[in-house]
Design a protein around this motif. Structure first.
Motif, PDB file in Angstrom:
ATOM      1  N   GLN A 129     -11.237 -24.662  11.626  1.00 28.50           N
ATOM      2  CA  GLN A 129     -11.206 -23.042  11.939  1.00 28.50           C
ATOM      3  C   GLN A 129      -9.926 -23.469  12.722  1.00 28.50           C
ATOM      4  OE1 GLN A 129     -13.393 -21.022  13.254  1.00 28.50           O
ATOM      5  NE2 GLN A 129     -14.403 -22.165  11.296  1.00 28.50           N
ATOM      6  N   SER A 130      -9.172 -24.435  13.696  1.00 26.36           N
ATOM      7  CA  SER A 130      -7.775 -24.501  13.879  1.00 26.36           C
ATOM      8  C   SER A 130      -7.023 -24.478  12.770  1.00 26.36           C
ATOM      9  CB  SER A 130      -7.557 -25.396  15.227  1.00 26.36           C
ATOM     10  OG  SER A 130      -7.313 -26.699  14.039  1.00 26.36           O
ATOM     11  N   PRO A 131      -5.432 -24.396  12.871  1.00 23.38           N
ATOM     12  CA  PRO A 131      -4.454 -24.602  12.223  1.00 23.38           C
ATOM     13  C   PRO A 131      -4.132 -26.094  12.069  1.00 23.38           C
ATOM     14  CG  PRO A 131      -3.838 -22.596  13.305  1.00 23.38           C
ATOM     15  CD  PRO A 131      -4.487 -23.330  14.128  1.00 23.38           C
ATOM     16  N   LEU A 132      -4.029 -26.654  13.016  1.00 25.19           N
ATOM     17  CA  LEU A 132      -4.165 -28.772  12.320  1.00 25.19           C
ATOM     18  C   LEU A 132      -5.584 -28.598  11.882  1.00 25.19           C
ATOM     19  CD1 LEU A 132      -3.061 -31.111  13.099  1.00 25.19           C
ATOM     20  CD2 LEU A 132      -4.513 -30.945  15.657  1.00 25.19           C
ATOM     21  N   GLU A 133      -6.049 -28.396  12.301  1.00 21.61           N
ATOM     22  CA  GLU A 133      -7.119 -28.631  11.059  1.00 21.61           C
ATOM     23  C   GLU A 133      -7.552 -28.578   9.879  1.00 21.61           C
ATOM     24  OE1 GLU A 133     -11.624 -28.438  14.299  1.00 21.61           O
ATOM     25  OE2 GLU A 133     -10.652 -26.635  13.631  1.00 21.61           O
ATOM     26  N   ARG A 134      -7.077 -27.144   9.566  1.00 23.86           N
ATOM     27  CA  ARG A 134      -7.035 -26.904   8.691  1.00 23.86           C
ATOM     28  C   ARG A 134      -5.634 -28.164   7.432  1.00 23.86           C
ATOM     29  NH1 ARG A 134      -7.772 -21.353  10.546  1.00 23.86           N
ATOM     30  NH2 ARG A 134      -5.171 -20.912  10.137  1.00 23.86           N
ATOM     31  N   VAL A 135      -5.003 -28.335   8.113  1.00 27.71           N
ATOM     32  CA  VAL A 135      -3.514 -29.431   7.526  1.00 27.71           C
ATOM     33  C   VAL A 135      -4.161 -30.596   7.308  1.00 27.71           C
ATOM     34  CG1 VAL A 135      -1.472 -30.508   8.433  1.00 27.71           C
ATOM     35  CG2 VAL A 135      -1.700 -27.672   8.627  1.00 27.71           C
ATOM     36  N   ARG A 136      -4.995 -30.527   8.724  1.00 29.82           N
ATOM     37  CA  ARG A 136      -5.389 -32.529   8.555  1.00 29.82           C
ATOM     38  C   ARG A 136      -7.180 -32.142   7.585  1.00 29.82           C
ATOM     39  NH1 ARG A 136      -7.505 -33.986  13.434  1.00 29.82           N
ATOM     40  NH2 ARG A 136      -8.035 -35.707  12.777  1.00 29.82           N
ATOM     41  N   GLY A 137      -7.851 -31.125   7.154  1.00 31.94           N
ATOM     42  CA  GLY A 137      -8.220 -31.003   6.154  1.00 31.94           C
ATOM     43  C   GLY A 137     -10.486 -31.754   6.615  1.00 31.94           C
ATOM     44  N   ARG A 138     -10.239 -31.999   8.747  1.00 26.89           N
ATOM     45  CA  ARG A 138     -11.097 -32.377   9.079  1.00 26.89           C
ATOM     46  C   ARG A 138     -10.937 -31.658  10.539  1.00 26.89           C
ATOM     47  NH1 ARG A 138      -7.794 -36.903   8.262  1.00 26.89           N
ATOM     48  NH2 ARG A 138      -7.106 -37.318  10.496  1.00 26.89           N
ATOM     49  N   HIS A 139     -13.075 -31.280  10.693  1.00 23.90           N
ATOM     50  CA  HIS A 139     -12.917 -30.750  12.332  1.00 23.90           C
ATOM     51  C   HIS A 139     -12.512 -32.035  12.791  1.00 23.90           C
ATOM     52  CE1 HIS A 139     -14.447 -27.951   9.484  1.00 23.90           C
ATOM     53  NE2 HIS A 139     -15.071 -28.487   9.036  1.00 23.90           N
ATOM     54  N   ALA A 140     -12.373 -31.559  14.628  1.00 28.77           N
ATOM     55  CA  ALA A 140     -11.788 -31.487  15.549  1.00 28.77           C
ATOM     56  C   ALA A 140     -13.068 -31.892  16.802  1.00 28.77           C
ATOM     57  CB  ALA A 140     -11.283 -31.597  16.365  1.00 28.77           C
ATOM     58  N   LEU A 141     -14.255 -32.599  16.726  1.00 34.51           N
ATOM     59  CA  LEU A 141     -15.673 -32.441  17.333  1.00 34.51           C
ATOM     60  C   LEU A 141     -15.842 -33.702  18.340  1.00 34.51           C
ATOM     61  CD1 LEU A 141     -17.368 -31.994  13.867  1.00 34.51           C
ATOM     62  CD2 LEU A 141     -16.851 -30.622  15.193  1.00 34.51           C
ATOM     63  N   LEU A 142     -16.793 -33.359  18.794  1.00 33.41           N
ATOM     64  CA  LEU A 142     -16.977 -33.806  19.811  1.00 33.41           C
ATOM     65  C   LEU A 142     -18.614 -34.684  19.695  1.00 33.41           C
ATOM     66  CD1 LEU A 142     -15.863 -31.909  23.939  1.00 33.41           C
ATOM     67  CD2 LEU A 142     -14.727 -34.152  21.802  1.00 33.41           C
ATOM     68  N   ARG A 143     -19.089 -35.821  19.918  1.00 32.11           N
ATOM     69  CA  ARG A 143     -20.197 -36.266  20.037  1.00 32.11           C
ATOM     70  C   ARG A 143     -20.835 -36.638  21.404  1.00 32.11           C
ATOM     71  NH1 ARG A 143     -22.686 -40.045  16.109  1.00 32.11           N
ATOM     72  NH2 ARG A 143     -24.208 -41.622  17.218  1.00 32.11           N
ATOM     73  N   LEU A 144     -21.884 -35.997  21.706  1.00 31.27           N
ATOM     74  CA  LEU A 144     -22.461 -36.145  22.786  1.00 31.27           C
ATOM     75  C   LEU A 144     -23.683 -37.152  22.463  1.00 31.27           C
ATOM     76  CD1 LEU A 144     -21.764 -35.937  26.195  1.00 31.27           C
ATOM     77  CD2 LEU A 144     -23.622 -33.590  25.448  1.00 31.27           C
ATOM     78  N   GLU A 145     -24.242 -37.974  23.496  1.00 33.89           N
ATOM     79  CA  GLU A 145     -25.076 -39.229  23.373  1.00 33.89           C
ATOM     80  C   GLU A 145     -25.548 -39.006  24.691  1.00 33.89           C
ATOM     81  OE1 GLU A 145     -24.398 -43.073  21.903  1.00 33.89           O
ATOM     82  OE2 GLU A 145     -23.514 -42.170  20.296  1.00 33.89           O
ATOM     83  N   LEU A 146     -27.561 -38.862  24.227  1.00 31.33           N
ATOM     84  CA  LEU A 146     -27.889 -38.808  25.472  1.00 31.33           C
ATOM     85  C   LEU A 146     -29.377 -39.110  25.775  1.00 31.33           C
ATOM     86  CD1 LEU A 146     -27.981 -35.040  26.117  1.00 31.33           C
ATOM     87  CD2 LEU A 146     -26.687 -35.999  27.232  1.00 31.33           C
ATOM     88  N   VAL A 147     -29.326 -40.607  26.462  1.00 33.54           N
ATOM     89  CA  VAL A 147     -30.623 -40.912  26.290  1.00 33.54           C
ATOM     90  C   VAL A 147     -31.887 -40.871  27.313  1.00 33.54           C
ATOM     91  CG1 VAL A 147     -32.123 -43.654  27.461  1.00 33.54           C
ATOM     92  CG2 VAL A 147     -29.752 -43.547  25.780  1.00 33.54           C
ATOM     93  N   LEU A 148     -33.066 -39.985  26.929  1.00 34.23           N
ATOM     94  CA  LEU A 148     -33.697 -38.966  27.602  1.00 34.23           C
ATOM     95  C   LEU A 148     -34.946 -39.525  27.405  1.00 34.23           C
ATOM     96  CD1 LEU A 148     -32.422 -36.010  26.120  1.00 34.23           C
ATOM     97  CD2 LEU A 148     -32.374 -36.280  28.241  1.00 34.23           C
ATOM     98  N   GLN A 149     -36.092 -39.568  28.425  1.00 36.46           N
ATOM     99  CA  GLN A 149     -37.736 -40.069  28.336  1.00 36.46           C
ATOM    100  C   GLN A 149     -38.288 -38.650  27.206  1.00 36.46           C
ATOM    101  OE1 GLN A 149     -39.884 -41.103  30.578  1.00 36.46           O
ATOM    102  NE2 GLN A 149     -38.015 -42.314  31.735  1.00 36.46           N
ATOM    103  N   GLY A 150     -38.548 -39.248  26.075  1.00 39.42           N
ATOM    104  CA  GLY A 150     -38.824 -38.956  25.385  1.00 39.42           C
ATOM    105  C   GLY A 150     -40.030 -37.348  25.338  1.00 39.42           C
ATOM    106  N   GLU A 151     -40.747 -37.141  26.655  1.00 33.77           N
ATOM    107  CA  GLU A 151     -40.747 -35.988  26.489  1.00 33.77           C
ATOM    108  C   GLU A 151     -39.749 -34.669  26.911  1.00 33.77           C
ATOM    109  OE1 GLU A 151     -41.971 -38.814  29.288  1.00 33.77           O
ATOM    110  OE2 GLU A 151     -43.455 -39.283  27.159  1.00 33.77           O
ATOM    111  N   ALA A 152     -39.156 -34.918  27.459  1.00 32.82           N
ATOM    112  CA  ALA A 152     -38.118 -34.182  27.381  1.00 32.82           C
ATOM    113  C   ALA A 152     -37.640 -33.729  26.777  1.00 32.82           C
ATOM    114  CB  ALA A 152     -36.780 -34.558  28.320  1.00 32.82           C
ATOM    115  N   VAL A 153     -37.653 -34.026  25.680  1.00 37.58           N
ATOM    116  CA  VAL A 153     -36.388 -33.617  24.249  1.00 37.58           C
ATOM    117  C   VAL A 153     -36.867 -32.171  23.946  1.00 37.58           C
ATOM    118  CG1 VAL A 153     -35.772 -34.193  21.947  1.00 37.58           C
ATOM    119  CG2 VAL A 153     -36.268 -35.357  23.808  1.00 37.58           C
ATOM    120  N   GLY A 154     -37.787 -31.689  23.717  1.00 39.47           N
ATOM    121  CA  GLY A 154     -38.216 -30.461  23.171  1.00 39.47           C
ATOM    122  C   GLY A 154     -38.074 -29.400  24.353  1.00 39.47           C
ATOM    123  N   ALA A 155     -38.398 -29.407  25.469  1.00 38.20           N
ATOM    124  CA  ALA A 155     -37.088 -28.746  26.703  1.00 38.20           C
ATOM    125  C   ALA A 155     -36.135 -28.797  26.638  1.00 38.20           C
ATOM    126  CB  ALA A 155     -38.194 -29.157  28.137  1.00 38.20           C
TER     127      ALA A 155
END
Length: 124
Positions: free
Chosen positions: A55-81
């Motif tokens: 998307q960005s000019p820097l991403e086009r030069v680098r050839g990679r996407h600058a992304l974020l990764r978010l990890e959540l530990v949830l009660q199993g029953e809460a995932v669907g909601a």
């Protein structure tokens, strides 16, 4: 007899442009569902390699996407909601998710860490 609680690891991967909006939304959601989230939400930066167009000019030069990764530990029953509410609140947003089951999740008490910390730090 109580059955053991099931936990799931939900990983969200998304563009940096969604960071503030998504973090604010998740904080509000977790306040409304205090039993669902177990521990902290962990956020880290990653570089995405995929067929989608950078998307960005820097991403086009680098050839990679600058992304974020978010990890959540949830009660199993809460995932669907959570996924359903997330898909409604962020309809059309490019958010990838991955789900894994966890055998257990928890937090060590600070006192349990004291011998480990003391043994790795010596005076002198």
């Amino acid at each position: 007899m109580n059955s053991p609680r099931s936990f799931s690891l939900l990983v969200l991967v998304f563009a940096r442009s969604l960071e503030d909006r998504l973090a604010d939304w998740l904080l509000l959601w977790s306040a409304r569902h205090p039993e669902a989230l177990q521990g902290q939400m962990l956020l880290s930066a990653v570089d995405g390699l995929s067929a989608r167009e950078p998307q960005s000019p820097l991403e086009r030069v680098r050839g990679r996407h600058a992304l974020l990764r978010l990890e959540l530990v949830l009660q199993g029953e809460a995932v669907g909601a959570l996924l359903q509410a997330l898909s409604q609140a962020f309809a059309g947003a490019d958010i990838e998710w991955r789900l894994s089951g966890l055998q257990q999740a928890g937090r060590l008490p600070v006192e349990a860490l004291a011998p480990i910390i003391d043994s790795t730090h010596t005076e002198g």
